[in-house]
Write a protein that holds these residues in place. Structure first.
Motif, short mmCIF file in Angstrom:
data_model
loop_
_atom_site.label_atom_id
_atom_site.label_comp_id
_atom_site.label_asym_id
_atom_site.label_seq_id
_atom_site.Cartn_x
_atom_site.Cartn_y
_atom_site.Cartn_z
N ILE A 277 4.43 -46.44 51.94
CA ILE A 277 3.75 -47.12 53.41
C ILE A 277 5.08 -47.13 54.38
CG2 ILE A 277 2.58 -49.11 54.65
CD1 ILE A 277 0.67 -49.21 52.38
N GLN B 170 4.87 -51.32 60.20
CA GLN B 170 4.22 -51.44 58.79
C GLN B 170 3.00 -51.98 58.54
OE1 GLN B 170 7.36 -51.37 55.94
NE2 GLN B 170 5.90 -51.82 53.99
N THR C 126 -0.25 -50.08 56.93
CA THR C 126 -1.05 -51.02 55.98
C THR C 126 -2.66 -50.81 55.97
OG1 THR C 126 1.04 -52.11 55.30
CG2 THR C 126 -1.11 -53.21 54.45
N SER D 143 -5.29 -48.75 53.88
CA SER D 143 -6.36 -49.71 53.22
C SER D 143 -7.64 -49.25 53.60
CB SER D 143 -6.44 -51.32 53.41
OG SER D 143 -4.98 -51.87 53.21
N ARG E 2 -3.39 -45.31 45.83
CA ARG E 2 -2.12 -45.86 45.66
C ARG E 2 -1.72 -45.54 44.10
NH1 ARG E 2 -0.92 -50.13 49.60
NH2 ARG E 2 -2.99 -50.44 50.64
#
Length: 151
Positions: free
Chosen positions: A50, A61, A65, A69, A79
């Motif tokens: 990420i 970041q 993220t 998601s 992932r």
């Protein structure tokens, strides 16, 4: 030939306006712009952490993220453990994610083709001929020669 900063600025503004208008005219089934960029980066470069993705977008970041998601929740990415560091995860594009990116690009291309039809034939050919040059400019950012990357 040297292009002045004002001419370059006008080109940047025009490109941004064109891309935004294409995305609005052909929405990518709920995929946000940052998510589209992430899918594109994963397509071009393969799995990444990420933090690496955030640096390349560029975005924070936490933004990366949140975007990942959302993509993960819809099955467009997943992932996996980083083979070089089991404590870290890499983001991997799924087949569904690759297809979503292609579908979004095709929808935008259809809108662009329709708009090119409103131009004269010579103008439309001139715009299409810019494609390879614009790709080379985009790729220059990744070869280390881009002054913005040297700081």
């Amino acid at each position: 030939m040297i292009i002045d900063d004002d001419a370059a600025l006008q080109l940047v503004v025009s490109l941004h306006r064109l891309l935004r208008s294409l995305r609005r005219a052909a929405p990518a089934d709920g995929i946000q712009p940052t998510q589209t960029v992430l899918l594109s980066l994963l397509t071009e470069s393969g799995p990444a952490r990420i933090g690496e993705l955030a640096a390349r977008v560029p975005c924070s970041q936490p933004t990366a993220t949140a975007a990942v998601s959302g993509l993960e929740a819809t099955g467009l990415v997943l992932r996996e453990s980083d083979p070089t560091d089991g404590r870290a995860a890499r983001i991997v594009l799924t087949e569904r994610g690759a297809q979503a990116l292609v579908d979004a690009a095709r929808a935008e291309a259809e809108v662009l083709a329709w708009r090119l039809g409103a131009l004269g034939a010579e103008e439309a050919r001139a715009v299409v001929a810019l494609g390879p040059l614009l790709r080379r400019l985009a790729e220059a950012a990744h070869d280390g020669s881009d002054p913005a990357r040297r700081a």
